[in-house]
Write a protein that holds these residues in place. Structure first.
Motif, mmCIF file in Angstrom:
data_model
loop_
_atom_site.group_PDB
_atom_site.id
_atom_site.type_symbol
_atom_site.label_atom_id
_atom_site.label_comp_id
_atom_site.label_asym_id
_atom_site.label_seq_id
_atom_site.Cartn_x
_atom_site.Cartn_y
_atom_site.Cartn_z
ATOM 1 N N GLY A 57 0.780 -1.223 0.000
ATOM 2 C CA GLY A 57 0.000 0.000 0.000
ATOM 3 C C GLY A 57 0.814 1.277 0.000
ATOM 4 N N GLU A 60 -0.292 3.481 -5.092
ATOM 5 C CA GLU A 60 -1.661 3.215 -5.530
ATOM 6 C C GLU A 60 -1.669 2.943 -7.028
ATOM 7 N N GLN A 71 -9.439 -7.649 1.328
ATOM 8 C CA GLN A 71 -9.871 -6.261 1.166
ATOM 9 C C GLN A 71 -9.113 -5.576 0.034
ATOM 10 N N ASN A 72 -9.837 -4.796 -0.749
ATOM 11 C CA ASN A 72 -9.199 -3.897 -1.704
ATOM 12 C C ASN A 72 -8.572 -2.769 -0.892
ATOM 13 N N ILE A 73 -7.251 -2.714 -0.832
ATOM 14 C CA ILE A 73 -6.614 -1.797 0.118
ATOM 15 C C ILE A 73 -6.747 -0.331 -0.278
ATOM 16 N N TRP A 74 -7.278 -0.060 -1.470
ATOM 17 C CA TRP A 74 -7.525 1.341 -1.830
ATOM 18 C C TRP A 74 -9.003 1.702 -1.739
ATOM 19 N N GLU A 78 -6.639 5.237 5.264
ATOM 20 C CA GLU A 78 -5.203 5.133 5.492
ATOM 21 C C GLU A 78 -4.912 4.460 6.826
ATOM 22 N N GLU A 80 -6.713 2.156 8.219
ATOM 23 C CA GLU A 80 -6.934 0.721 8.015
ATOM 24 C C GLU A 80 -5.782 0.098 7.227
ATOM 25 N N ARG A 81 -5.230 0.851 6.269
ATOM 26 C CA ARG A 81 -4.056 0.347 5.536
ATOM 27 C C ARG A 81 -2.870 0.176 6.475
ATOM 28 N N GLN A 82 -2.705 1.121 7.390
ATOM 29 C CA GLN A 82 -1.607 1.016 8.347
ATOM 30 C C GLN A 82 -1.743 -0.225 9.221
ATOM 31 N N ILE A 84 -3.176 -3.003 8.287
ATOM 32 C CA ILE A 84 -2.835 -4.130 7.418
ATOM 33 C C ILE A 84 -1.322 -4.266 7.286
ATOM 34 N N ARG A 85 -0.617 -3.126 7.181
ATOM 35 C CA ARG A 85 0.845 -3.172 7.024
ATOM 36 C C ARG A 85 1.524 -3.849 8.207
#
Length: 256
Positions: A57, A60, A71-74, A78, A80-82, A84-85
């Motif tokens: 992520g 993009e 999940q579609n990470i886009w 942000e 939620e992306r963090q 996931i990271r």
């Protein structure tokens, strides 16, 4: 009864990415098999490292989808992306260690930044990971005081401290001699056998690909032109795949 389909934590669907007029990924689709080691090969500039940055992520896509943990990470925030990271571990080319920190503090950094664990817990986890990679005697040394191979092992230990589901290696053998490359490959295989997880390696080293991989993907001109089990790749009849994996000068890949 048919065998169940392999689980796929990381799925790349028709991804396109350009930088200015330079098209890097031109419709890349690739589903990584879980609990396996997949190596992504291809010429320089074909988008291997760009692919890794998309998966975590950091980039993009211009078009297409990056599906991680379903999940579609886009299509998420942000924050939620963090989150996931945190389920990823990444070993960068040079280990990406902090020069001002000793080996112990470098490996402890993700735990101190992303968890509320007590120092006693952190020490137990860090020492366990350093023991796995054979660095318990180097805890007080700084990156400038250890060899390139030791930096790679320290980076590997740091990539593992949060117990990631996915571990990615960006040219882990870069800058290492053949013996230390082989030893690092042995370590990757050992740790994967003990802990499992989805491992994704980007490399130019054909020996690394043959030694560690369950699956091999080959990129060319921004697309996946081959994906399959390792022996299938090395026995491929496709001219480009055969040329690249054999290192032959004869074939569709030239100097341009």
């Amino acid at each position: 009864m048919a065998a169940p389909e392999p689980r796929q934590t990381v799925q790349i669907r028709d991804v396109h990415k350009s930088f200015g007029s330079f098209d890097v990924l031109t419709g890349l689709t690739l589903n990584f098999v879980d609990d396996a080691i997949t190596t992504v090969l291809g010429p320089s500039g074909t988008g291997k490292s760009v692919l890794l940055k998309h998966i975590v992520g950091l980039l993009e896509p211009d078009q297409g989808e990056i599906i991680v943990f379903g999940q579609n990470i886009w299509n998420i925030t942000e924050r939620e992306r963090q989150e996931i990271r945190k389920r990823f571990g990444v070993l960068f080319q040079d280990g990406a260690l902090f020069g001002s920190m000793n080996i112990f503090d470098n490996v402890a950094f993700p735990l101190r930044k992303h968890t509320d664990k007590r120092e006693s817990e952190i020490r137990e986890i860090v020492m366990s990971r350093l023991d796995e990679v054979g660095l318990t005697r180097a805890v007080s040394k700084t990156p400038g005081e250890v060899s390139g191979g030791m930096k790679k092992r320290a980076g590997f230990a740091r990539a593992l401290v949060l117990n990631p589901s996915v571990v990615m290696f960006d040219e882990p053998d870069s800058g290492l001699d053949p013996v230390r490359t082989s030893l690092l490959n042995d370590l990757i295989l050992k740790v994967h056998a003990e802990h499992g997880g989805t491992y994704v390696l980007v490399t130019h080293d054909i020996r690394t690909a043959r030694k560690v991989s369950d699956y091999v993907g080959v990129l060319w001109k921004g697309k996946l032109i081959h994906y399959g089990e390792t022996e299938e790749a090395f026995n491929s009849d496709m001219p480009f795949v055969r040329q690249f994996l054999s290192g032959s000068s004869a074939g569709p890949l030239g100097m341009d």
